[in-house]
Design an enzyme around this catalytic site. Structure first.
Site, mmCIF file in Angstrom:
data_model
loop_
_atom_site.group_PDB
_atom_site.id
_atom_site.type_symbol
_atom_site.label_atom_id
_atom_site.label_comp_id
_atom_site.label_asym_id
_atom_site.label_seq_id
_atom_site.Cartn_x
_atom_site.Cartn_y
_atom_site.Cartn_z
ATOM 1 C CG HIS A 219 -2.184 -0.896 0.883
ATOM 2 N ND1 HIS A 219 -3.453 -0.586 1.275
ATOM 3 C CD2 HIS A 219 -2.285 -2.053 0.205
ATOM 4 C CE1 HIS A 219 -4.290 -1.536 0.871
ATOM 5 N NE2 HIS A 219 -3.602 -2.441 0.221
ATOM 6 C CB SER A 223 -1.843 -2.951 -7.287
ATOM 7 O OG SER A 223 -2.466 -3.454 -6.150
ATOM 8 C CE LYS A 247 -10.957 -8.042 -12.686
ATOM 9 N NZ LYS A 247 -10.572 -7.149 -13.785
ATOM 10 C CG ASP A 248 -10.344 -9.018 -4.999
ATOM 11 O OD1 ASP A 248 -9.833 -9.292 -6.099
ATOM 12 O OD2 ASP A 248 -9.774 -8.314 -4.147
ATOM 13 C CD GLU A 291 0.697 -33.677 0.086
ATOM 14 O OE1 GLU A 291 0.628 -34.811 -0.428
ATOM 15 O OE2 GLU A 291 -0.299 -33.052 0.469
#
Lengths: 421, 189
Positions: A219, A223, A247-248, A291
């Site tokens: 922040h 972004s 959107k998220d 894994e």
């Protein structure tokens, strides 16, 4: 058009909110960092994976706490207590399937998040520390996932723990002492299981702490974006809410459908059947595999016919990411304007997938050779291709602003916004 | 403003109902309701996981063999992790309990309603005050002023029917569900 404005959100004028904010500016924080927080207007769906990773972390912590209420960290009871969760505890099967597959989902999401950073150059100035913090989170995730996989105390748990802890025996002189210290004994046994459980419970909260630093660093400059250029002004940005909250949320819905497929229809697809056999210190399964999310690193470990060399190269494959902001000598962030880099980027993705495949094969024959070639290409990407590309590549012309390709010119957009106001 | 019930299209292209609501309001509420329902249902699975599990419920009944318990003796058995008092009452104790049916009782209940067979008194051995285990099972224990049980924690006195007579406890010692499977065996729970 959604010209970004800096007016506080209406709820901030509520008298109770004002009273609280004067003493603890928590609503101000939410408003500044989540609601009117200015985000580039052109973020694509690749930018969903940061918030998805955060949601995965929360899902893992919540499901993990409920599993811990029924799990017994003792070599005598661990395997049976997990079976009890699966058969007797109300919805225990659901909670465990969420936690098991949640780990895989978390890694998928984080890998896409990292690859997003590779493609769009999100690690470049001024976001180097943001990038470092991300690598730290990744390392903590790997440690947490590894220790979590030991807890059900099946054959893969036990032998995975034995193999991974033995990596430290490669350290000259003190290696053996370190391994004995890690085990709390002379083999992986009850003390090991106990401390792994304690640490497996602790680490996610350490991750939460580093995630907060990651968000803080994010922040500061905001972004990155698909064009990789800095925002020039308000016309290049939109408030986070509702644009990116919606959107998220949409991305979350799609993600949960995929997650639910694994949980409800194919919960063991990503697991290994040998973990249904209780741990037996006297018999090693014929083919030990970690894994899926560790397979590329496992392939690098096995590519080197030397104990210390293999361990160093495996850790080096992640450590090298810390240097990425300087190994990539190009000033241009986004691969969109770097045609040559784009080719090498896809080569790198292919190399990682090949490494993942090779890591799952027995360490012999052509798989071993292919793994070795892929290992060389992995390191060559960082040490040879990226430094040279910056010198030899001719980037495409960059747009003058984020708004330009969207609105056909930043100036026009600004003018249009002014006209409206 | 709108005269009919059909949506009106305003200048900027938003469709509005006469009451001022839009398609977007509907979508917003429907999405939120859908998400909240899903979260609540998932939340229930997590909350329910803390309820007694199948293996705990499977241990919810206990069989007790009474053959060796002579008149005047008492045994304590475990049921659901709690003590259950089983006393083979003497004729005097039974008579005392019946006589006190008409006494002043904080939680009035006749002795006949607390037993299936007068000689066998089966009680949950948990004081109804704050959950201590009352004394009175061993011959050496204090049985309180009424010959039944005495809770040492806060001084509650229970009589030979397990009824509260004096002290802070509000209720009689509870009678667990049980059944005689034959003359010498009971199944609790």
């Amino acid at each position: 058009m959604a010209k970004y404005d800096y007016v506080p959100s209406p709820f901030r004028s509520n008298p109770i909110v004002k009273w609280v904010d004067h003493r603890l500016p928590i609503f101000e924080l939410i408003d500044e960092q989540l609601i009117k927080y200015p985000a580039p207007r052109n973020l694509n769906y690749m930018w969903n994976f940061g918030s998805l990773a955060g949601i995965c972390l929360v899902i893992m912590i919540v499901s993990g706490i409920f599993l811990a209420m029924n799990y017994q960290a003792s070599t005598l009871h661990a395997f049976d207590s997990v079976e009890r969760i699966m058969r007797d505890v109300n919805y225990g099967w659901l909670i465990r399937y969420i936690h098991m597959n949640g780990a895989s989902m978390f890694f998928i999401v984080v890998y896409i998040h990292i690859i997003r950073g590779f493609y769009y150059g999100s690690y470049k100035a001024p976001r180097e520390i943001l990038w470092w913090l991300g690598i730290v989170i990744f390392l903590l995730m790997m440690a947490t996932a590894f220790m979590g996989y030991v807890l059900p105390w099946g054959q893969m748990s036990f032998w995975g723990a034995t193999v991974i802890t033995n990596l430290f025996s490669a350290i000259p002189i003190v290696g053996e002492s370190i391994v004995t210290w890690l085990w709390g004994g002379f083999s992986v046994d009850n003390p090991t299981l106990n401390r792994f459980f304690a640490l497996h419970y602790l680490m996610p909260f350490v991750i939460v702490g580093v995630v907060l630093l990651h968000l803080w660093a994010l922040h500061v400059h905001g972004s990155n974006n698909p064009l990789g250029i800095d925002a020039k002004g308000p016309q290049d940005k939109v408030p986070f809410h509702p644009y990116y909250t919606v959107k998220d949320a949409f991305g979350l819905g799609v993600f949960l459908i995929v997650f639910a497929y694994f949980v409800f229809f194919n919960p063991y697809m990503l697991g290994h059947p040998d973990n249904w056999i209780p741990a037996n210190p006297l018999v090693t399964p014929p083919h030990i595999v970690p894994e899926w999310y560790f397979l590329p690193f496992y392939a690098i470990l096995r590519a080197v016919p030397d104990k210390l060399g293999g361990v160093l190269l495996m850790f080096g494959s992640i450590a090298i990411l810390f240097l990425l902001p300087w190994l990539d000598t190009s000033r241009v962030r986004s691969a969109k304007f770097r045609p040559a880099f784009r080719a090498f980027f896809w080569l790198f993705i292919a190399v990682c997938l090949v490494l993942g495949w090779a890591g799952g094969q027995p360490a012999e024959g052509p798989a071993l050779l292919i793994g070795r070639i892929a290992t060389i290409l992995y390191f060559a990407h960082f040490l040879v291709f990226l430094p040279l590309l910056g010198w030899f590549e001719k980037p495409l012309p960059l747009p003058s602003s984020i708004a330009e390709p969207v609105l056909g010119g930043g100036k026009m957009a600004a003018a249009a916004a002014m006209e409206k106001a | 403003m709108a005269q009919s019930g059909s949506p009106q299209v305003s200048a900027d292209g938003t469709r509005k109902h006469p009451d001022g609501s839009t398609r977007r309001d509907f979508l917003y509420l429907a999405t939120t309701a859908f998400g909240a329902t899903g979260a609540a249902l998932t939340g229930w699975a997590f909350i329910d996981s803390m309820n007694p599990s199948a293996d705990v419920l499977a241990l919810a009944s206990t069989e007790v063999n009474l053959a060796a318990v002579q008149p005047g003796m008492a045994i304590t058995v475990t049921w659901r992790g709690k003590p259950v008092f089983v006393r083979n009452r003497t004729p005097e104790e039974i008579a005392k309990a019946k006589e006190d049916d008409t006494a002043s009782l904080p939680d009035p209940q006749p002795d006949a309603k607390r037993v299936q067979r007068p000689e066998w008194l089966v009680l949950l051995g948990v004081c109804t005050h704050l959950g201590c285990v009352p004394l009175g099972q061993k011959p050496t224990d204090s049985r309180g002023d009424y010959g039944g049980w005495f809770c040492p924690c806060h001084g509650s006195h229970y009589d030979t029917s397990g009824r509260i007579r004096r002290g802070p406890a509000p209720l009689n010692l509870a009678v667990p569900p049980y059944a005689f499977t034959n003359d010498k065996t009971i199944k609790i729970g």
